[in-house]
Design a protein around this motif. Structure first.
Motif: not given
Ligand code: SAM
Length: 232
Positions: A63-64, A82-84, A113-116, A120-121
């Motif tokens: 969740k964000p 940084i997002y891996l 499945e990753g992050i919202d 990243v934006e």
């Protein structure tokens, strides 16, 4: 340099930061580390950090809100976030050297499945992949990136000399190494390394570097040839 890692599995990072050269760098004050448990920033009393993906499909998504709250707590002027992710730019020693110039690095480790994507934006400056394979989470990737980066900080690796001579510097792999005994299971150390002749040893090492790079990593060898061409 400050290194902060956001994760839902903080224990994975704690022993890493407490071991070997990384621990020494921390003890010497070259490196400051912080492991941030994303769960500490969850709103509800069950500390939920994931939810189902919009649009349906397998797995869960981080969740964000908890990640944003954690970031707001630790962001500083000039932080590099940084997002891996397997969707990121492939990591290599050039990227490591570049990262070593920042004073505050923040790593976000995904899970499931990753992050919202909105995290990243809004916050992420760079997305990094450590290779074309899928890990269970970003923690192992973060450790690889941090270790390779920290090696470029002056005073971390014994002599700066040993970083400069390593594989990938000057686009060559390092030659193989040997230690005592001079004969092991019938296999002898190359004679020249026992000769004490520094010039000949240096030549052997360089030639072996060149031939190993040509045979094992033709892609790197092409870069080496181009680099030598440019030197002329
Ligand atoms: N479903 C995602 C995909 O196919 O792109 C993979 C998710 S993976 C199971 C969970 C997390 O592990 C990712 O969010 C990322 O943080 C991390 N991860 C997995 N493989 C990685 C890689 N090659 N490089 C960097 N991080 C990776």
């Amino acid at each position: 340099m400050k290194v902060k890692v956001l994760t839902i599995f903080p224990d994975l990072l704690k022993s890493f930061f407490n071991t070997s050269l990384i621990k020494k760098a921390v003890d010497r004050g070259i490196l400051e580390v912080k492991v941030v448990d994303i769960r500490d920033y969850a709103y509800d009393r069950h500390k939920v950090v994931d939810d189902r993906p919009y649009g349906g499909g397998e797995g869960m998504v981080l969740k964000p809100e908890p990640i944003a709250r954690a970031l707001e707590d630790i962001l500083e002027n000039g932080s590099h976030v940084i997002y891996l992710t397997p969707r990121g730019k492939k990591f290599d020693s050039t990227v490591a050297k570049d990262l070593s110039k920042y004073e505050d690095l923040i790593f976000i480790c995904g899970r499931y499945e990753g992050i919202d994507e909105r995290i990243v934006e809004k916050y992420v400056h760079r997305e990094i992949s450590i290779g074309d394979f899928i890990l269970n989470g970003g923690e192992v990737a973060a450790m690889a990136v941090i270790e390779a980066t920290v090696r470029f900080l002056p005073g971390v690796v014994g002599k700066e000399e040993s970083v400069r001579n390593e594989s990938f510097e000057n686009f060559l792999l390092e030659p193989p190494v040997y230690t005592r005994p001079a004969e092991f299971m019938g296999m002898k150390v190359p004679e020249v390394l026992l000769s004490g002749n520094h010039k000949e040893i240096e030549n052997w090492r360089l030639n072996r570097s060149i031939s190993d790079t040509r045979d094992r990593r033709p892609d790197l060898y092409k870069k080496y040839l181009k680099f030598k061409e440019g030197e002329r």
